[in-house]
Design a protein around this motif. Structure first.
Motif, short mmCIF file in Angstrom:
data_model
loop_
_atom_site.label_atom_id
_atom_site.label_comp_id
_atom_site.label_asym_id
_atom_site.label_seq_id
_atom_site.Cartn_x
_atom_site.Cartn_y
_atom_site.Cartn_z
N ILE A 302 0.86 -1.18 0.00
CA ILE A 302 0.00 0.00 0.00
C ILE A 302 0.90 1.23 0.00
O ILE A 302 1.81 1.34 0.82
N LYS A 321 -6.39 -1.02 -4.66
CA LYS A 321 -5.17 -1.79 -4.92
C LYS A 321 -5.16 -2.22 -6.37
O LYS A 321 -6.11 -2.83 -6.87
N THR A 342 -7.98 -10.27 -5.06
CA THR A 342 -7.92 -9.25 -4.02
C THR A 342 -9.32 -8.75 -3.68
O THR A 342 -9.68 -8.63 -2.50
N LEU A 346 -11.13 -9.03 -0.02
CA LEU A 346 -11.58 -7.84 0.70
C LEU A 346 -13.05 -7.97 1.10
O LEU A 346 -13.45 -7.61 2.21
N HIS A 349 -13.45 -10.39 3.95
CA HIS A 349 -12.99 -9.86 5.23
C HIS A 349 -13.78 -8.63 5.66
O HIS A 349 -13.33 -7.85 6.51
N PHE A 351 -14.56 -5.78 4.32
CA PHE A 351 -14.17 -4.41 4.00
C PHE A 351 -15.30 -3.71 3.25
O PHE A 351 -16.00 -4.33 2.44
N PHE A 359 -11.20 0.12 -1.09
CA PHE A 359 -11.66 -0.22 0.26
C PHE A 359 -11.58 1.00 1.18
O PHE A 359 -10.71 1.86 1.04
N VAL A 361 -10.90 3.12 4.46
CA VAL A 361 -9.95 3.15 5.57
C VAL A 361 -10.51 3.92 6.75
O VAL A 361 -10.44 3.47 7.90
N ARG A 381 -7.05 -1.59 9.70
CA ARG A 381 -7.53 -1.79 8.32
C ARG A 381 -6.37 -1.77 7.32
O ARG A 381 -6.34 -2.57 6.38
N ARG A 384 -4.14 -4.95 7.87
CA ARG A 384 -4.93 -6.14 7.49
C ARG A 384 -5.04 -6.24 5.97
O ARG A 384 -4.87 -7.31 5.39
N ALA A 385 -5.32 -5.12 5.33
CA ALA A 385 -5.43 -5.12 3.87
C ALA A 385 -4.10 -5.50 3.23
O ALA A 385 -4.05 -6.31 2.28
N ILE A 388 -3.52 -9.14 3.41
CA ILE A 388 -4.33 -9.85 2.41
C ILE A 388 -3.67 -9.78 1.04
O ILE A 388 -3.58 -10.78 0.31
#
Length: 751
Positions: A302, A321, A342, A346, A349, A351, A359, A361, A381, A384-385, A388
């Motif tokens: 990120i 992403k 991805t 997301l 999970h 998001f 996603f 934040v 977040r 975690r992202a 992933i």
């Protein structure tokens, strides 16, 4: 009345100490007096002047005088001392000082300079298409009486009409000079001080367009830096759920400088007490905007600019992403596959995604300078992202459990997507700066010699690094190659490959591969992959490190490379007409840099003259533990400060016999001592017992020799007896080795 001749003649003084003392005694008081007169006369007209801090050159001059008397720095400082100045600085904005007005007597140029200056970044920001109109308006409003210039190797003036284009050209050429605006007055004959006072006021008024632009950019930068600071201060451990399993994340308080305008804050992902992986939050304070990144296992997942968050009244932060693999890495449409995987994860999970599949934040409120949710939630977040994304790419695999698919409401926002590009530069000053900021303790002499050995020949780049184990040979290769690309030591560099040499390498196929008639395909090697890439991207240097290259006979497997470099003829790889993915022949391009590391012991081979004649050989056996200690984190220093001196004493004794240890051994010993100190008091070893153990485990096993080391063993036995006692492991090992030496004429740790 200023007598210009008296000031200019100061530059005729060759002695650095005397020249700087004259500047301190004569030029600095003059500049202070004029600036004070300016403030006294004009602050009633503009009260803003009273808010400014006065900064002078005096402390720097005093430091130069002290250094010029020190033989260690005297030569480096001999050309220092050619100016005196006083300047007014606005420090009201956080981490965004504005250099409002500077009065400088530049003796070397025989000028009096009245200027406002700024680093390059604000103008870079305003050169963007969406804001360039503000830059153009500043130039249009700027008085024709003012000079615009930069000072790089020399002073370069910029015409008003060319200013915007010049800024864009600097950006294109990756140059970031300081920009100066103001008036220049020749330092000659006699000058009334009152004339300079009035000219300062005239210049200050005419600088209003520049000041307004820089104040606006400075405010936005300071707000972004405050947001970055609030992220850095959130170090409360957090819990993240990945694939239905819970993990804890611990974030370090320390924020370390990586290089200019780049910092990192380490975090660790644990499954209960077991470390799964580590990463860091990257902070880019100027690129030219302010950005943060989430890096896991040395790979960035990120990267996002945060200025919009900090400067809007309310900002819903969404990140999208995207994947940008090229060439063979996207032959099967991998980018689209990763994108779909991805998006699926997301959603799995929970998001929140908007219509662009970005996603959510968090929401940042400008009037409170805070997110509407706790900062721990925001970091949760982001990390975690990133985890992933790492799992989707296959660089880190988390256990998979039962997942629940919930559709989330979608929201809309403008998304910024940054594509990572690698640019190289062999500018030695930049390389040296990045190496020094890496935390490693390589001296100027080593970096300079390595740089010259790699770059002095246009058609051949082959360097061999010799030295005892643990002195940083491989680290030098990595930190140098990354510095060429402006990367941190820990970042992945696609233009660097470290290849461990195997003892069974007997011919050139170990490097260049071969066609397998059994598998009906060409067996490619890491060396060949990098060579193919170097031929495709000839504008970028490619570094290949043959680690422990003399584990096999170098002249056997490297002969084709050496011959091709000398003759500039291609190497024959195969003669198959239907083989398309590997060419029949391949050249060694000029952008291909080969570095070998060697150790000399009973498991290695000598290097033949054929190889030595075609390479530069450097020896890295000296270690600078003084710099190593300075670069250590404070938590290690606090734990081992009493043991440090004893370790240095042992090292000094061993160095006399070329049996000393390197940075790796010292680093690992310190980390074990630190880890022992973290154990509960009733379970940890006494500090001296722990030190005895690491010496017995890390230092003594490498000691071997004949009667020439008798005195060394006697000295070590005495040290260990006094420090650890006769029951210590170190003393027992050394005593046994002394007895074996007396009996057999030689000794080693191993029985």
């Amino acid at each position: 009345m200023i007598q210009a001749t008296n000031l200019v003649e100061i530059m005729n003084i060759e002695d650095t100490t005397l020249r700087n003392q004259r500047i301190l005694d004569e030029v600095q008081p003059l500049a202070r007096r004029i600036m004070n007169s300016f403030l006294q006369k004009y602050s009633e007209r503009d009260s803003y002047l009273l808010q400014l801090k006065i900064h002078t050159h005096e402390q720097t001059i005093k430091t130069t005088i002290a250094d010029s008397k020190n033989p260690k720095y005297a030569e480096k400082k001999q050309h220092y001392g050619n100016k005196g100045f006083v300047e007014l600085i606005d420090e009201t904005l956080y981490e965004s000082p504005l250099f409002i007005l500077k009065l400088e007597f530049h003796l070397a140029s025989r000028e009096i300079r009245m200027t406002m200056n700024s680093d390059f970044y604000p103008f870079w920001v305003f050169s963007k298409r969406s804001q360039v109109h503000e830059l153009e308006r500043m130039v249009e409003e700027l008085s024709d009486d003012l000079q615009i210039f930069t000072i790089e190797e020399k002073k370069n003036f910029i015409e008003k009409k060319d200013f915007t284009d010049t800024i864009c050209q600097y950006v294109k050429n990756k140059r970031k000079p300081t920009i100066y605006f103001g008036s220049l007055l020749p330092l000659e004959s006699t000058i009334e001080e009152e004339v300079i006072v009035d000219l300062l006021w005239d210049t200050y008024q005419k600088l209003t367009p520049v000041r307004s632009l820089l104040e606006k950019e400075g405010y936005e930068h300071s707000q972004s830096m405050l947001l970055m600071k609030s992220i850095q201060e959130s170090v409360t451990p957090i819990q993240i759920e990945l694939f239905s399993k819970s993990y804890s994340v611990k974030i370090e308080e320390d924020v370390r400088k990586v290089k200019t305008n780049e910092f990192k804050q380490l975090f660790y992902i644990y499954d209960q007490d077991q470390l799964i992986t580590e990463g860091h939050i990257a902070y880019f304070t100027r690129d030219p905007h302010e950005s943060i990144g989430i890096i896991i296992n040395n790979r960035g997942y990120i990267y996002h600019r945060i200025r919009k968050l900090a400067t809007k009244e309310n900002y819903d932060w969404f990140i999208k992403k995207s994947f940008y693999h090229r060439g063979k890495y996207n032959e099967n449409n991998e980018n689209q596959i990763y994108q779909e995987q991805t998006l699926e994860q997301l959603k799995n999970h929970d998001f929140i995604l908007n219509e662009s599949n970005a996603f959510y934040v968090g929401t940042y409120e400008g009037h409170t300078h805070a997110f509407t949710e706790p900062m721990t939630t925001i970091l949760q977040r982001l990390i975690r992202a990133a985890a992933i994304f790492a799992d989707v790419r296959g660089f880190l695999t988390f256990p998979k459990g039962v997942q629940h698919l919930d559709q989330q409401p979608e929201e809309e926002d403008e998304i910024e997507i940054d594509v990572e590009e690698y640019t190289s530069s062999f500018d030695f000053t930049n390389i040296l700066d990045l190496v020094e900021q890496s935390g490693f303790t390589f001296s100027l002499e080593i970096i300079r010699d390595f740089y010259l050995n790699l770059t002095s020949l246009d058609d051949k780049h082959f360097v061999i690094l010799s030295g005892i184990s643990g002195t940083g040979k491989t680290q030098l290769c990595r930190v140098f190659a990354n510095a060429v690309y402006g990367l941190d030591y820990s970042e992945e560099n696609p233009y660097l490959k470290i290849v461990p040499v195997r003892p069974d390498w007997m011919d050139a196929t170990s490097l260049f591969g071969y066609y397998s008639s059994f598998e009906k395909r060409y067996m490619r090697t890491e060396f060949l992959e990098m060579l193919l890439q170097a031929n495709e991207e000839k504008d970028k240097p490619h570094f290949i490190v043959l680690d422990e290259m003399n584990l096999a006979r170098v002249e056997y497997y490297l002969s084709d490379y050496l011959s091709a470099v000398e003759s500039r003829k291609p190497i024959q790889l195969h003669n198959m007409d239907d083989l398309k993915d590997v060419p029949k022949t391949i050249e060694i391009p000029h952008n291909f840099y080969v570095i070998g590391t060697i150790n000399v012991d009973e498991t290695t081979h000598n290097i033949s003259d054929k190889v030595l004649d075609r390479s530069f050989v450097m020896t890295l056996s000296d270690v600078d533990f003084s710099s190593f200690w300075d670069s250590l984190e404070e938590k290690f220093k606090k734990t081992v400060h009493t043991e440090w001196e004893l370790l240095l004493t042992i090292h000094k004794n061993l160095a006399t016999y070329d049996l000393h240890f390197g940075y790796r051994t010292m680093n690992e010993m310190i980390r074990k001592l630190y880890k022992n100190g973290l154990l509960p008091e009733d379970l940890r070893m006494d500090s001296l017992v722990a030190l005895d153990r690491v010496v017995a485990e890390k230092i003594i096993p490498k000691i071997r020799g004949d009667e020439r080391i008798i005195d060394l063993l006697d000295t070590l036995a005495n040290v260990f007896y006094q420090q650890f006692g006769e029951e210590s492991q170190s003393y027992i090992h050394i005593e046994r080795m002394r007895e074996e030496l007396e009996r057999y004429g030689s000794t080693q740790f191993w029985r």
